[in-house]
Design an enzyme around this catalytic site. Structure first.
Site, mmCIF file in Angstrom:
data_model
loop_
_atom_site.group_PDB
_atom_site.id
_atom_site.type_symbol
_atom_site.label_atom_id
_atom_site.label_comp_id
_atom_site.label_asym_id
_atom_site.label_seq_id
_atom_site.Cartn_x
_atom_site.Cartn_y
_atom_site.Cartn_z
ATOM 1 N N HIS A 211 0.821 -1.227 0.000
ATOM 2 C CA HIS A 211 0.000 0.000 0.000
ATOM 3 C C HIS A 211 0.851 1.271 0.000
ATOM 4 O O HIS A 211 0.359 2.337 -0.335
ATOM 5 C CB HIS A 211 -1.040 -0.021 1.124
ATOM 6 N N GLY A 214 0.755 3.202 -3.112
ATOM 7 C CA GLY A 214 -0.440 3.992 -3.401
ATOM 8 C C GLY A 214 -0.396 5.343 -2.707
ATOM 9 O O GLY A 214 -1.344 6.122 -2.818
ATOM 10 N N LYS A 215 0.679 5.652 -2.008
ATOM 11 C CA LYS A 215 0.721 6.940 -1.284
ATOM 12 C C LYS A 215 1.162 8.064 -2.226
ATOM 13 O O LYS A 215 2.018 7.861 -3.088
ATOM 14 C CB LYS A 215 1.683 6.837 -0.096
ATOM 15 N N HIS A 273 7.687 -2.094 2.237
ATOM 16 C CA HIS A 273 7.408 -0.663 2.058
ATOM 17 C C HIS A 273 8.696 0.148 1.812
ATOM 18 O O HIS A 273 8.774 0.935 0.871
ATOM 19 C CB HIS A 273 6.693 -0.083 3.278
ATOM 20 N N ARG A 380 15.072 11.116 2.940
ATOM 21 C CA ARG A 380 15.954 12.261 3.176
ATOM 22 C C ARG A 380 17.231 12.049 2.367
ATOM 23 O O ARG A 380 18.003 11.131 2.634
ATOM 24 C CB ARG A 380 16.264 12.342 4.675
ATOM 25 N N ARG A 497 13.525 7.921 20.560
ATOM 26 C CA ARG A 497 13.961 7.931 19.159
ATOM 27 C C ARG A 497 14.500 6.574 18.724
ATOM 28 O O ARG A 497 14.981 6.406 17.617
ATOM 29 C CB ARG A 497 15.030 8.994 18.938
ATOM 30 N N TYR A 513 24.254 14.555 11.084
ATOM 31 C CA TYR A 513 23.153 15.229 11.771
ATOM 32 C C TYR A 513 23.738 16.431 12.486
ATOM 33 O O TYR A 513 24.504 16.274 13.426
ATOM 34 C CB TYR A 513 22.490 14.262 12.754
ATOM 35 N N TRP A 519 13.063 22.259 10.864
ATOM 36 C CA TRP A 519 12.065 22.595 9.851
ATOM 37 C C TRP A 519 10.887 23.240 10.558
ATOM 38 O O TRP A 519 10.376 22.713 11.554
ATOM 39 C CB TRP A 519 11.621 21.324 9.127
#
Ligand code: BG6
Length: 525
Positions: A211, A214-215, A273, A380, A497, A513, A519
């Protein structure tokens, strides 16, 4: 306008305009292999496992939304099939709370249920499938095209598909079968299933759903890469330092532990995925947008990847946070459906590489985990440091972020001169946040798009059997090693995390990082 172009049209013209474009284009699908909706050929959509969870939470609601928006062929009927003796009304009662029916849609909703039928039958009795076939022929005539959705446990895939082939193939129309993971548990079991299906159906009749394909933003990867001149020339090892594809969920197994424990996060999310996203990020430009041209390129990426080993991964399992609230107090092992002492990972980070001219040496980092600090799926792309920097190390790496969810967005982290008198540098972003730019546009659910694709006969967003075999080739040795050696996953706190060891692994693999940039989440999210 092609059907896919209409699906992608999500500008401020608004949802109604988009739907009407889509309806028009569905009448004249032009992509090779797609089915034209013109004419009055009846269509029958059968949900096998109609009394189950997937059916009531996902498949019936999806069919209702497609029906409500008049996206399906006019003469479409729905059949539920399951072992329980149910009436259509009882199926409806189970589904009602998931259907999101607005007041103004009530009449249409009644019509939807009037086109529904239900047949009780077991999965291993040929006679029951013959009865299903008779019912379908009665209401749909022998001309109807038939789609079967297997909302069933994998243990019955074999017998059900054999019975479908034996008794339920459309005599005059086409037949298509939709299945969803798990497609086996490793290379051998998956090959067994693939061979079984190949013995029954042509590849064009089999729709393997992932699925994530389908995004909206996953589908946008091809447009972004191949519809723009700006990205192509830098999309390679000379400019890109690392690619980080990440999936985080803020909740644990929530009583699904029995299923999950047998599979683990690598089979649940990473091998399908995340790997599918990786293929779309890394593949060469296909010679057309035909499904097989795209899938050929995806397979080439997979063939250029070596099988993973334990050294390539960091594995974790969540433990309860005594200070957390509600579910967060419980760790994975506190889920009563999880076997005591299980070492199944609920978090995994893997370093993969693609041995071809474009990507040699660029780490493709896949990370997925349950019970983490947020819900987020994104790609990313981190660029290399600027060469010959004249800003005394102030320049930070550019990043192109494709945010799959929540709040679809594409933004690019860039350096800018601090506005005003200063000649200093600062990090900022070029931002395409969909909620801002495309206010009011309706982004359909992944299942809506994919099921509509099945009606149209477009396999562009479905997994082909050779793709699947390659995906298992990459992960099977690692999965077997985990099962044999049972390494203890690193505990991480619910809501954190994930294991800190994962951050170290990121740093060792050319992902910097800096922590200096945040953001600015637009208010619309
Ligand atoms: C499914 C996994 O395939 O994807 C689930 O089995 C996971 O464990 C889900 O929660 C995530 O899907 P989405 O669309 O909510 O990101």
């Amino acid at each position: 306008m092609s059907r896919s172009a209409a699906l992608a049209k999500t500008d401020s013209a608004g949802a109604e305009e988009m739907l009407s474009l889509l309806r028009q284009s569905l009448k004249s699908c032009r992509t090779p292999g797609e089915t034209n909706f013109e004419g009055s050929t009846p269509h029958i959509f059968v949900i096998l496992g109609a009394s189950g969870d997937l059916a009531k939470k996902k498949i019936y609601p999806t069919m209702w939304w497609l029906y409500r928006d008049r996206l399906l062929p006019e003469n479409t009927m729905f059949f539920g099939y399951a072992r329980s003796a149910l009436s259509v009304q009882q199926v409806r009662d189970k589904c009602d709370s998931y259907m999101k029916v607005k007041d103004a849609e009530k009449e249409r909703y009644e019509q939807f249920w009037k086109t529904n039928y239900y047949v009780k039958g077991s999965y291993d009795t040929r006679r029951d499938f013959e009865l299903l076939d008779q019912e379908m022929t009665k209401v749909g005539t022998p001309r109807a095209n038939r789609i079967f959705y297997l909302a069933l446990p994998p243990s019955v895939f074999d017998v059900v598909t054999s019975n479908l082939k034996g008794c339920c193939m459309g005599s005059q129309g086409w037949t298509r079968v939709i299945i969803e993971k798990p497609f086996g548990k490793d290379s051998v079991s998956s090959a067994k299933l693939s061979n079984h299906l190949a013995g029954l159906f042509k590849e064009e009749e089999i729709y393997r759903i992932d699925h994530y394909l389908g995004k909206e933003m996953v589908q946008n990867l091809m447009t972004l890469r191949f519809g723009n001149r700006i990205f192509g020339p830098t999309w390679n090892r000379d400019n890109i330092a690392s690619v980080f594809i990440s999936f985080k969920e803020p909740f644990g197994t929530q009583g699904r532990g029995g299923y999950f424990d047998e599979f683990g996060i690598i089979r649940d999310v990473m091998q399908n995925h995340l790997l599918q996203i990786l293929c779309l990020v890394a593949m060469e430009k296909p010679c057309s947008t035909a499904a097989d041209d795209i899938r050929d390129e995806k397979v080439k990426v997979l063939k250029s990847m070596r099988a993973l080993t334990l050294k390539d991964v960091v594995l974790g399992q969540y433990v309860g946070d005594p200070e957390g609230e509600g579910d967060a107090k419980d760790g994975y092992l506190d889920d009563p459906t999880v076997p005591a002492g299980s070492v199944t990972p609920t978090y995994a980070l893997a370093i993969t590489t693609i041995h071809n001219e474009r990507w040699d040496g660029v780490p493709f980092i896949l990370r997925c985990g349950k019970a983490l600090n947020e819900r987020k799926a994104e790609v990313r792309i981190q660029y290399r440091d600027v060469a010959g920097d004249v800003f005394h190390g102030q320049s930070k790496r550019n990043e192109l972020v494709i945010r799959v969810q929540p709040g679809e967005a594409i933004y690019c982290k860039v350096m800018t001169k601090t506005p005003g008198m200063s000649f200093g540098l600062e990090e900022t972003e070029l931002d395409l946040t969909y909620g801002d730019r495309y206010k009011g546009a309706k982004l359909p659910d992944a299942y809506e798009r994919l099921i509509l694709d099945v009606f149209c006969g477009s396999q562009m967003h479905f997994v082909r059997s050779d793709e699947l075999a390659e995906a298992w080739r990459i992960f099977t040795p690692l999965l077997h090693k985990i099962e044999q050696e049972k390494p203890h996953p690193i505990p991480y706190k619910y809501g954190s995390r994930g294991p800190v060891e994962a951050d170290q692994k990121l740093a060792e693999n050319n992902f910097v990082y800096s922590g200096s940039y945040k953001w600015n989440k637009p208010s619309v999210l």
